[in-house]
Design a protein around this motif. Structure first.
Motif, PDB file in Angstrom:
ATOM      1  N   ARG A  95       0.800  -1.232   0.000  1.00 28.55           N
ATOM      2  CA  ARG A  95       0.000   0.000   0.000  1.00 28.55           C
ATOM      3  C   ARG A  95       0.834   1.284   0.000  1.00 28.55           C
ATOM      4  O   ARG A  95       0.301   2.376   0.104  1.00 28.55           O
ATOM      5  N   VAL A  96       2.168   1.171  -0.104  1.00 28.77           N
ATOM      6  CA  VAL A  96       3.037   2.347  -0.172  1.00 28.77           C
ATOM      7  C   VAL A  96       2.739   3.116  -1.460  1.00 28.77           C
ATOM      8  O   VAL A  96       2.608   2.526  -2.535  1.00 28.77           O
ATOM      9  N   ILE A  97       2.638   4.446  -1.335  1.00 25.85           N
ATOM     10  CA  ILE A  97       2.513   5.308  -2.520  1.00 25.85           C
ATOM     11  C   ILE A  97       3.645   6.327  -2.586  1.00 25.85           C
ATOM     12  O   ILE A  97       3.834   6.962  -3.614  1.00 25.85           O
ATOM     13  N   GLY A  98       4.382   6.483  -1.493  1.00 28.82           N
ATOM     14  CA  GLY A  98       5.455   7.458  -1.503  1.00 28.82           C
ATOM     15  C   GLY A  98       6.499   7.186  -0.446  1.00 28.82           C
ATOM     16  O   GLY A  98       6.251   6.485   0.534  1.00 28.82           O
ATOM     17  N   ASP A  99       7.667   7.750  -0.702  1.00 30.95           N
ATOM     18  CA  ASP A  99       8.774   7.691   0.248  1.00 30.95           C
ATOM     19  C   ASP A  99       9.342   9.099   0.315  1.00 30.95           C
ATOM     20  O   ASP A  99      10.017   9.539  -0.615  1.00 30.95           O
ATOM     21  N   GLY A 100       9.007   9.793   1.383  1.00 26.51           N
ATOM     22  CA  GLY A 100       9.346  11.213   1.429  1.00 26.51           C
ATOM     23  C   GLY A 100       8.482  11.932   0.411  1.00 26.51           C
ATOM     24  O   GLY A 100       7.265  11.822   0.435  1.00 26.51           O
ATOM     25  N   GLU A 101       9.114  12.601  -0.522  1.00 28.99           N
ATOM     26  CA  GLU A 101       8.359  13.343  -1.530  1.00 28.99           C
ATOM     27  C   GLU A 101       8.537  12.738  -2.911  1.00 28.99           C
ATOM     28  O   GLU A 101       8.439  13.425  -3.921  1.00 28.99           O
ATOM     29  N   ARG A 102       8.782  11.424  -2.960  1.00 27.47           N
ATOM     30  CA  ARG A 102       8.954  10.790  -4.271  1.00 27.47           C
ATOM     31  C   ARG A 102       8.232   9.447  -4.319  1.00 27.47           C
ATOM     32  O   ARG A 102       7.943   8.838  -3.289  1.00 27.47           O
ATOM     33  N   GLY A 155      -3.558  12.335  -5.840  1.00 28.05           N
ATOM     34  CA  GLY A 155      -2.643  12.309  -4.710  1.00 28.05           C
ATOM     35  C   GLY A 155      -2.412  13.653  -4.067  1.00 28.05           C
ATOM     36  O   GLY A 155      -2.933  14.652  -4.511  1.00 28.05           O
ATOM     37  N   GLY A 156      -1.649  13.605  -3.047  1.00 29.64           N
ATOM     38  CA  GLY A 156      -1.015  12.526  -2.333  1.00 29.64           C
ATOM     39  C   GLY A 156      -1.887  11.906  -1.268  1.00 29.64           C
ATOM     40  O   GLY A 156      -3.118  11.952  -1.320  1.00 29.64           O
ATOM     41  N   GLY A 157      -1.205  11.357  -0.288  1.00 30.04           N
ATOM     42  CA  GLY A 157      -1.864  10.581   0.753  1.00 30.04           C
ATOM     43  C   GLY A 157      -3.011  11.298   1.445  1.00 30.04           C
ATOM     44  O   GLY A 157      -4.088  10.730   1.636  1.00 30.04           O
ATOM     45  N   ASN A 158      -2.808  12.554   1.830  1.00 29.57           N
ATOM     46  CA  ASN A 158      -3.872  13.302   2.527  1.00 29.57           C
ATOM     47  C   ASN A 158      -5.056  13.583   1.604  1.00 29.57           C
ATOM     48  O   ASN A 158      -6.207  13.532   2.040  1.00 29.57           O
ATOM     49  N   GLU A 207       7.293  -4.364  -3.386  1.00 24.47           N
ATOM     50  CA  GLU A 207       7.006  -3.900  -2.027  1.00 24.47           C
ATOM     51  C   GLU A 207       8.151  -3.036  -1.503  1.00 24.47           C
ATOM     52  O   GLU A 207       8.921  -3.470  -0.652  1.00 24.47           O
ATOM     53  N   PRO A 208       8.257  -1.795  -1.966  1.00 26.11           N
ATOM     54  CA  PRO A 208       9.345  -0.928  -1.509  1.00 26.11           C
ATOM     55  C   PRO A 208       9.069  -0.351  -0.123  1.00 26.11           C
ATOM     56  O   PRO A 208       7.949  -0.392   0.369  1.00 26.11           O
ATOM     57  N   GLU A 209      10.115   0.196   0.466  1.00 24.14           N
ATOM     58  CA  GLU A 209       9.971   0.953   1.711  1.00 24.14           C
ATOM     59  C   GLU A 209       9.266   2.261   1.372  1.00 24.14           C
ATOM     60  O   GLU A 209       9.379   2.768   0.258  1.00 24.14           O
ATOM     61  N   GLY A 210       8.571   2.815   2.342  1.00 25.23           N
ATOM     62  CA  GLY A 210       7.927   4.100   2.131  1.00 25.23           C
ATOM     63  C   GLY A 210       7.266   4.592   3.399  1.00 25.23           C
ATOM     64  O   GLY A 210       7.145   3.849   4.374  1.00 25.23           O
TER      65      GLY A 210
END
Length: 158
Positions: free
Chosen positions: A13-20, A100-103, A123-126
């Motif tokens: 369910r990750v969509i971002g890591d920081g601002e990317r 997007g984004g998450g909010n 399944e990346p980190e985010g």
């Protein structure tokens, strides 16, 4: 006007890591472009700043709480609420894409009519996640399999 959430998520369910976005998929970008071309895309300020410029062929509506923020780009409108973003598009378009984004996703889950969700096969980190889809409110209307991702289409239940 139909309100459509369009999102690419990882299996976790990750969509971002920081601002990317923590992946690069030409295939998924092509799907996003062909789906949204000619329609407005609504996004938060951080999402817009992560792509660095407006996406061509679409009205880019940027949502921010900063009432002083202005961008000097064509096809770009800055508004201060999701309702104002919808008002900009009302009566001019048959549908609008929320990207997007998450909010912004969290705030529009209850008002959206459809979700087009690309689930990446990784399944990346985010640190930014897409909200859970409540199966009591949404029904799957289709699944399409691509090499790097699957597209799930959902429609809000009546």
């Amino acid at each position: 006007m139909k309100k459509v959430i369009i999102v690419a998520i990882a299996k976790n369910r990750v969509i971002g890591d920081g601002e990317r976005i923590p992946w690069h998929s030409k295939e998924e970008f092509k799907h996003f472009k062909s789906t949204t071309m000619g329609f407005p895309i609504l996004m938060g300020r951080k999402t817009f700043e992560s792509i660095k410029k407006p996406l061509p062929g679409r009205l880019n509506v940027i949502i921010t709480g900063n009432t002083e923020l202005k961008y000097d780009f064509e096809n770009t409108v800055v508004v201060n609420s999701i309702d104002a973003a919808f008002e900009v598009c009302e009566d001019k378009y048959e549908k609008v894409f929320i990207c997007g984004g998450g909010n912004i996703y969290k705030q529009t889950m209850d008002v959206a009519d459809e979700i087009i969700l690309s689930e990446m096969k990784l399944e990346p980190e985010g640190d930014v996640f897409f909200p859970e889809i409540d199966e009591t409110k949404w029904e799957t209307t289709g699944v399409e399999d691509f090499e790097e991702f699957k597209v799930f289409r959902y429609k809000k239940k009546n």
